[in-house]
Enzyme design. Structure first.
Site, PDB file in Angstrom:
ATOM      1  N   CYS A  17       0.831  -1.215   0.000  1.00 19.61           N
ATOM      2  CA  CYS A  17       0.000   0.000   0.000  1.00 19.61           C
ATOM      3  C   CYS A  17       0.862   1.261   0.000  1.00 19.61           C
ATOM      4  O   CYS A  17       0.526   2.264  -0.645  1.00 19.61           O
ATOM      5  CB  CYS A  17      -0.907   0.022   1.224  1.00 19.61           C
ATOM      6  SG  CYS A  17      -1.998  -1.398   1.324  1.00 19.61           S
TER       7      CYS A  17
HETATM    8  C1  BEZ Z   1       0.547  -4.581   1.890  1.00 17.06           C
HETATM    9  O1  BEZ Z   1       0.070  -3.500   1.527  1.00 17.06           O
HETATM   10  O2  BEZ Z   1       1.736  -4.775   1.869  1.00 17.06           O
HETATM   11  C2  BEZ Z   1      -0.358  -5.698   2.302  1.00 17.06           C
HETATM   12  C3  BEZ Z   1      -1.540  -5.417   2.970  1.00 17.06           C
HETATM   13  C4  BEZ Z   1      -2.346  -6.455   3.387  1.00 17.06           C
HETATM   14  C5  BEZ Z   1      -1.997  -7.769   3.100  1.00 17.06           C
HETATM   15  C6  BEZ Z   1      -0.828  -8.035   2.402  1.00 17.06           C
HETATM   16  C7  BEZ Z   1       0.000  -6.993   2.000  1.00 17.06           C
END
Ligand code: BEZ
Length: 208
Positions: free
Chosen positions: A45
């Site tokens: 994210c």
């Molecule tokens: C991420 O943004 O890295 C992420 C968020 C939730 C689950 C897996 C990855």
């Protein structure tokens, strides 16, 4: 709620880190790139938010306003944006919806229970200035989105509106486009005086 291409994007009023917005009022005469992500302070994210901020000039050039969403609070967004700016070397200025109660995530079907009961998957809605949903994409939590593709589909939608064309597989700006079968040759001669290559009667390629 199940949303479809062509539906009016449901309106909502919600807090963002830039203050409360009424979605339809905020979007005004712009297109919107509305995208959800699972959580603040997560790695994928962070790169997606950074990329969106880095591409602000590209979104502006297309009259597109980005709007993020996660099921976190305004306070969390504000702290996390400091990290995004520092780690992705950018300055994030678009609003991120603080959807702590999952109100908008549920309205837009961004909660997929086999993934999480509380975190949104990576949904994308491209919404036009008439508030119509023009494109929907859903990515799993583990896969960051391709922003070249997001800009490409916006270009394709805007060109198809302006020139009454369709775009072939892997189209990119500057490449040949398709004259839709709904336009008969007699009308196509007026719309596309430059002519076209007729590969099949239903497959006519032209340049715009
Ligand atoms: C991420 O943004 O890295 C992420 C968020 C939730 C689950 C897996 C990855």
């Amino acid at each position: 709620m199940s949303l479809h291409i062509g539906d009016t994007a449901p309106n909502f009023t919600i807090a963002t880190q830039l203050g409360e917005i009424d979605f339809h009022q905020w979007s005004g005469d712009s297109w919107v790139f509305f995208f959800s992500h699972p959580a603040d302070f997560t790695p994928v994210c962070t790169t997606e938010m950074g990329r969106t901020a880095q591409l602000s000039g590209e979104f502006d050039a297309r009259n597109v306003k980005p709007l993020g969403l996660s099921t976190d609070t305004v306070e969390e967004h504000l702290k996390w944006i400091e990290d995004v700016n520092e780690t992705q070397n950018t300055s994030l200025t678009f609003p991120i919806v603080a959807d702590k109660d999952l109100e908008i995530a549920r309205l837009y079907d961004m909660i997929h229970p086999d993934e999480s009961d509380t975190a949104a998957v990576r949904s994308v809605f491209i919404i036009d200035p008439d508030k119509k949903i023009r494109l929907m994409m859903t990515y799993p939590m583990s896969v960051g989105r391709n922003f070249t593709e997001i800009l490409r589909v916006i270009d394709a939608l805007q060109l198809s509106d302006a020139k009454r064309i369709a775009t072939p597989a892997d189209w990119a700006p500057g490449k040949k486009v398709i004259i839709p079968p709904s336009i008969p040759n007699a009308e196509a001669r007026d719309l596309f005086p430059q002519g076209w290559d007729e590969v099949r009667p239903y497959l006519r390629l032209t340049e715009v």
